[in-house]
Scaffold this motif. Structure first.
Motif, PDB file in Angstrom:
ATOM      1  N   THR A  44      40.397  50.789  41.133  1.00  0.00           N
ATOM      2  CA  THR A  44      39.665  51.280  42.306  1.00  0.00           C
ATOM      3  C   THR A  44      38.783  50.187  42.891  1.00  0.00           C
ATOM      4  O   THR A  44      38.713  50.002  44.114  1.00  0.00           O
ATOM      5  CB  THR A  44      38.807  52.507  41.939  1.00  0.00           C
ATOM      6  OG1 THR A  44      39.671  53.518  41.416  1.00  0.00           O
ATOM      7  CG2 THR A  44      38.075  53.046  43.164  1.00  0.00           C
ATOM      8  N   TYR A  46      39.299  46.984  42.603  1.00  0.00           N
ATOM      9  CA  TYR A  46      40.198  45.994  43.207  1.00  0.00           C
ATOM     10  C   TYR A  46      40.656  46.460  44.588  1.00  0.00           C
ATOM     11  O   TYR A  46      40.639  45.693  45.561  1.00  0.00           O
ATOM     12  CB  TYR A  46      41.413  45.781  42.303  1.00  0.00           C
ATOM     13  CG  TYR A  46      42.482  44.910  42.924  1.00  0.00           C
ATOM     14  CD1 TYR A  46      42.336  43.524  42.966  1.00  0.00           C
ATOM     15  CD2 TYR A  46      43.638  45.481  43.484  1.00  0.00           C
ATOM     16  CE1 TYR A  46      43.313  42.723  43.542  1.00  0.00           C
ATOM     17  CE2 TYR A  46      44.611  44.686  44.062  1.00  0.00           C
ATOM     18  CZ  TYR A  46      44.443  43.315  44.087  1.00  0.00           C
ATOM     19  OH  TYR A  46      45.398  42.534  44.675  1.00  0.00           O
ATOM     20  N   GLU A  47      41.056  47.735  44.682  1.00  0.00           N
ATOM     21  CA  GLU A  47      41.483  48.289  45.963  1.00  0.00           C
ATOM     22  C   GLU A  47      40.343  48.246  46.981  1.00  0.00           C
ATOM     23  O   GLU A  47      40.543  47.928  48.151  1.00  0.00           O
ATOM     24  CB  GLU A  47      41.966  49.733  45.787  1.00  0.00           C
ATOM     25  CG  GLU A  47      43.330  49.847  45.148  1.00  0.00           C
ATOM     26  CD  GLU A  47      44.407  49.286  46.066  1.00  0.00           C
ATOM     27  OE1 GLU A  47      44.491  49.744  47.223  1.00  0.00           O
ATOM     28  OE2 GLU A  47      45.122  48.383  45.631  1.00  0.00           O
ATOM     29  N   TYR A  48      39.148  48.575  46.499  1.00  0.00           N
ATOM     30  CA  TYR A  48      37.988  48.549  47.383  1.00  0.00           C
ATOM     31  C   TYR A  48      37.730  47.127  47.880  1.00  0.00           C
ATOM     32  O   TYR A  48      37.464  46.899  49.077  1.00  0.00           O
ATOM     33  CB  TYR A  48      36.756  49.074  46.637  1.00  0.00           C
ATOM     34  CG  TYR A  48      35.467  48.925  47.404  1.00  0.00           C
ATOM     35  CD1 TYR A  48      35.145  49.803  48.442  1.00  0.00           C
ATOM     36  CD2 TYR A  48      34.575  47.885  47.100  1.00  0.00           C
ATOM     37  CE1 TYR A  48      33.963  49.660  49.156  1.00  0.00           C
ATOM     38  CE2 TYR A  48      33.395  47.736  47.817  1.00  0.00           C
ATOM     39  CZ  TYR A  48      33.096  48.629  48.835  1.00  0.00           C
ATOM     40  OH  TYR A  48      31.942  48.474  49.542  1.00  0.00           O
ATOM     41  N   HIS A  49      37.846  46.166  46.973  1.00  0.00           N
ATOM     42  CA  HIS A  49      37.622  44.768  47.336  1.00  0.00           C
ATOM     43  C   HIS A  49      38.657  44.307  48.362  1.00  0.00           C
ATOM     44  O   HIS A  49      38.321  43.649  49.358  1.00  0.00           O
ATOM     45  CB  HIS A  49      37.694  43.905  46.079  1.00  0.00           C
ATOM     46  CG  HIS A  49      37.482  42.440  46.338  1.00  0.00           C
ATOM     47  ND1 HIS A  49      36.283  41.933  46.792  1.00  0.00           N
ATOM     48  CD2 HIS A  49      38.332  41.372  46.218  1.00  0.00           C
ATOM     49  CE1 HIS A  49      36.386  40.620  46.946  1.00  0.00           C
ATOM     50  NE2 HIS A  49      37.621  40.256  46.606  1.00  0.00           N
ATOM     51  N   GLN A  50      39.949  44.661  48.128  1.00  0.00           N
ATOM     52  CA  GLN A  50      41.006  44.270  49.044  1.00  0.00           C
ATOM     53  C   GLN A  50      40.835  44.925  50.409  1.00  0.00           C
ATOM     54  O   GLN A  50      41.022  44.297  51.454  1.00  0.00           O
ATOM     55  CB  GLN A  50      42.378  44.647  48.466  1.00  0.00           C
ATOM     56  CG  GLN A  50      42.770  43.833  47.234  1.00  0.00           C
ATOM     57  CD  GLN A  50      42.887  42.351  47.565  1.00  0.00           C
ATOM     58  OE1 GLN A  50      42.024  41.563  47.198  1.00  0.00           O
ATOM     59  NE2 GLN A  50      43.935  41.978  48.258  1.00  0.00           N
ATOM     60  N   THR A  51      40.464  46.202  50.376  1.00  0.00           N
ATOM     61  CA  THR A  51      40.243  46.919  51.639  1.00  0.00           C
ATOM     62  C   THR A  51      39.082  46.322  52.417  1.00  0.00           C
ATOM     63  O   THR A  51      39.138  46.163  53.640  1.00  0.00           O
ATOM     64  CB  THR A  51      39.957  48.411  51.361  1.00  0.00           C
ATOM     65  OG1 THR A  51      41.066  48.973  50.651  1.00  0.00           O
ATOM     66  CG2 THR A  51      39.753  49.180  52.667  1.00  0.00           C
ATOM     67  N   THR A  52      38.032  45.953  51.679  1.00  0.00           N
ATOM     68  CA  THR A  52      36.869  45.345  52.322  1.00  0.00           C
ATOM     69  C   THR A  52      37.239  44.002  52.948  1.00  0.00           C
ATOM     70  O   THR A  52      36.840  43.696  54.079  1.00  0.00           O
ATOM     71  CB  THR A  52      35.738  45.138  51.296  1.00  0.00           C
ATOM     72  OG1 THR A  52      35.391  46.403  50.723  1.00  0.00           O
ATOM     73  CG2 THR A  52      34.507  44.537  51.960  1.00  0.00           C
ATOM     74  N   LYS A  53      38.018  43.212  52.237  1.00  0.00           N
ATOM     75  CA  LYS A  53      38.457  41.920  52.767  1.00  0.00           C
ATOM     76  C   LYS A  53      39.299  42.102  54.025  1.00  0.00           C
ATOM     77  O   LYS A  53      39.126  41.388  55.017  1.00  0.00           O
ATOM     78  CB  LYS A  53      39.265  41.157  51.714  1.00  0.00           C
ATOM     79  CG  LYS A  53      38.429  40.508  50.618  1.00  0.00           C
ATOM     80  CD  LYS A  53      39.306  39.804  49.606  1.00  0.00           C
ATOM     81  CE  LYS A  53      40.102  38.676  50.239  1.00  0.00           C
ATOM     82  NZ  LYS A  53      40.924  37.937  49.251  1.00  0.00           N
ATOM     83  N   HIS A  54      40.214  43.063  53.981  1.00  0.00           N
ATOM     84  CA  HIS A  54      41.075  43.322  55.140  1.00  0.00           C
ATOM     85  C   HIS A  54      40.249  43.796  56.330  1.00  0.00           C
ATOM     86  O   HIS A  54      40.474  43.362  57.469  1.00  0.00           O
ATOM     87  CB  HIS A  54      42.118  44.372  54.768  1.00  0.00           C
ATOM     88  CG  HIS A  54      43.096  44.664  55.866  1.00  0.00           C
ATOM     89  ND1 HIS A  54      43.956  43.707  56.368  1.00  0.00           N
ATOM     90  CD2 HIS A  54      43.332  45.801  56.579  1.00  0.00           C
ATOM     91  CE1 HIS A  54      44.690  44.242  57.330  1.00  0.00           C
ATOM     92  NE2 HIS A  54      44.322  45.505  57.472  1.00  0.00           N
ATOM     93  N   LEU A  55      39.291  44.673  56.052  1.00  0.00           N
ATOM     94  CA  LEU A  55      38.430  45.177  57.120  1.00  0.00           C
ATOM     95  C   LEU A  55      37.606  44.050  57.728  1.00  0.00           C
ATOM     96  O   LEU A  55      37.440  43.973  58.956  1.00  0.00           O
ATOM     97  CB  LEU A  55      37.503  46.270  56.573  1.00  0.00           C
ATOM     98  CG  LEU A  55      36.545  46.921  57.576  1.00  0.00           C
ATOM     99  CD1 LEU A  55      37.339  47.581  58.704  1.00  0.00           C
ATOM    100  CD2 LEU A  55      35.650  47.939  56.893  1.00  0.00           C
ATOM    101  N   GLN A  56      37.104  43.133  56.893  1.00  0.00           N
ATOM    102  CA  GLN A  56      36.323  42.010  57.390  1.00  0.00           C
ATOM    103  C   GLN A  56      37.177  41.087  58.244  1.00  0.00           C
ATOM    104  O   GLN A  56      36.733  40.590  59.288  1.00  0.00           O
ATOM    105  CB  GLN A  56      35.724  41.215  56.221  1.00  0.00           C
ATOM    106  CG  GLN A  56      34.801  40.084  56.641  1.00  0.00           C
ATOM    107  CD  GLN A  56      33.597  40.578  57.417  1.00  0.00           C
ATOM    108  OE1 GLN A  56      32.913  41.509  56.990  1.00  0.00           O
ATOM    109  NE2 GLN A  56      33.341  39.987  58.578  1.00  0.00           N
TER     110      GLN A  56
END
Length: 224
Positions: A44, A46-56
């Motif tokens: 979770t 990791y997914e949050y980190h990836q989603t945050t990076k994509h959003l940024q």
């Protein structure tokens, strides 16, 4: 009584062993659940980190796009110049040699036009159609092979992209005589302008000393 006691003792041992197995199984189950929870939590995160990076990344791209749109909207040309994209163009009606035309463009802060795309060529053609006063009204552009015959260069010294040219059929032909006038150096400069021609093929080589109008170019200014 001794045998009974022994039986009793054995039965108690079996019950104790069974109880121990049950406790051990419960402990294993707890460990497995904890391990699963840790893995799920890590996934979770990791997914949050990836989603945050994509959003940024999307946010940065959007900001850059807005900046470009704002800058583009704020670009302007001086009075007398006409804009196409990030560039401004000045169509001089003075009859000048190619060298004089280049100097004139430099004096007003530009350069003889360097054509780098079909869109730019199309814009110039459409604009010239409204400015030409004769069927064949000639405007210098910034292309010349006066340094080395056959090697066409723009005013900034860059060579002509051979995959992006707009020569009229049969051009360049490097004639040494034009309208009964002898030109020792041949035709080393390029002009455009032929009102009856269709398509984008509007380039003609011409003697550099011939008097023609010209097209100057410079980057549009960003309004602060």
């Amino acid at each position: 009584m001794a045998e009974d006691d022994a039986v009793y003792v054995n039965t108690g041992s079996q019950q104790q062993a069974a109880g121990g197995s049950k406790v051990t199984a419960e402990r294993v189950a707890v460990v497995v659940l904890l391990a699963a929870a840790v893995i799920a939590f890590g996934y979770t995160r990791y997914e949050y980190h990836q989603t945050t990076k994509h959003l940024q990344k999307l946010t940065d791209e959007y900001a850059a796009m807005r900046k470009n749109i704002t800058a583009e909207a704020c670009r302007k040309c001086q009075i007398g110049w006409e804009r196409n994209g990030p560039q401004c163009y000045y169509f001089s009606t003075d009859q000048l040699t190619w060298e004089q035309a280049r100097e004139k463009c430099q004096q007003i802060g530009g350069a003889l036009v360097k054509i780098e795309s079909e869109d730019e060529q199309s814009f110039l053609m459409q604009t010239l159609r409204h400015k030409m006063t004769e069927k064949e009204d000639r405007f210098w552009i910034g292309l010349t092979d006066s340094v080395t015959e056959g090697t066409w260069l723009w005013p900034d010294g860059t060579p002509l992209n051979k995959s992006l040219t707009f020569w009229r059929k049969g051009e360049p032909d490097n004639w040494t005589e034009v309208n009964n006038t002898q030109y020792v150096d041949g035709e080393d400069c390029v002009r455009m302008g032929e009102k009856c021609e269709s398509g984008l093929k509007w380039w003609f080589d011409e003697p550099c000393t011939a008097p023609h109008k010209c097209i100057c170019e410079k980057s549009a200014e960003i309004d602060a």
